[in-house]
Design a protein around this motif. Structure first.
Motif: not given
Length: 256
Positions: A66-88
């Motif tokens: 909605a904000a108009g970004v060009d690329v979405l990085v779908a980052q699963g919970s396996e990733a390093g750094g700030h992550t959510g709780t949903i797996s890739t």
């Protein structure tokens, strides 16, 4: 305020964006914590750069689109750094559904092999975003003892902890993270103050080379990386594995 601390404030982040804008060779600016402000998106586009946003849930992807970004990085919970709780594996197809042609989708979290890249493409992603695999390459800015620590870790040795920034960060477990999770430990501070506190501790840990206290943002995929290589070697290996995976899947389809 020291230089390393002022950049974790709103004003500091905007100062870093100004630096990015002064380098025309930069082609993509990505926001890892929330939707980029509208003026930053507009000014970045004016300079011919793309804007990306990291998503840990479908609703994050919707707000980024909605904000108009060009690329979405779908980052699963396996990733390093700030992550959510949903797996890739679960997150990527949901973000692909949200994108629906409005933005490209890169799968992130737990990707270090060509077979995983092929799996991401099968889920509808346009490509992959890798992070932890680069930490132990020769080009990484980590010190030799820090790389050695990470190379000895298993996938299950990474944890989500608020001890670094005040938000959940996947990182390698150490005596530092154990101290923050121990009974009677104080609650972590709200961002950005926990990061300020962590930086003071980290600088002392680095100077003392206390490997038992060393923690760094790293994903579960570190358990699949057993030796230091170069970025070139990683890229070539992933490409070869990707092609080998496609060929194997092709043979399976033909024999079905």
């Amino acid at each position: 305020m020291a230089a390393r601390e002022r950049y974790i404030t709103r004003e500091g982040v905007r100062a870093l964006v100004d630096v990015v804008w002064r380098h025309p060779k930069v082609k993509l600016l990505v926001s890892a914590l929330g939707v980029p402000p509208a003026d930053i998106i507009a000014k970045t586009h004016e300079r011919g750069m793309l804007v990306g946003g990291v998503c840990g849930a479908p609703e994050h992807a919707e707000r980024q689109c909605a904000a108009g970004v060009d690329v979405l990085v779908a980052q699963g919970s396996e990733a390093g750094g700030h992550t959510g709780t949903i797996s890739t594996m679960v997150l990527v197809p949901q973000v692909v559904d949200v994108a629906k042609g409005r933005a490209a989708v890169l799968a992130a979290g737990g990707i270090a092999r060509g077979s995983q890249m092929a799996a991401a493409m099968a889920l509808g992603a346009d490509g992959v975003w890798c992070g932890s695999v680069w930490l132990v390459t020769r080009e990484s800015d980590l010190l030799p003892n820090q790389k050695a620590v990470l190379l000895n870790y298993r996938s299950q040795d990474t944890i989500q902890s608020r001890s670094m920034t005040g938000k959940p960060v996947r990182m390698n477990r150490s005596r530092y993270t154990d101290a923050w999770s121990a009974a009677g430990a104080p609650a972590t501070l709200a961002p950005p103050m926990q990061k300020v506190l962590y930086e003071y501790a980290r600088s002392r840990i680095d100077r003392a080379q206390r490997d038992d206290l060393y923690s760094y943002p790293v994903g579960q995929v570190i358990g699949m990386v057993r030796e230091e290589t170069t970025v070139r070697e990683v890229m070539l290996r992933m490409q070869n594995e990707y092609l080998e995976t496609l060929e194997r899947m092709g043979r399976q389809t033909e024999s079905a």
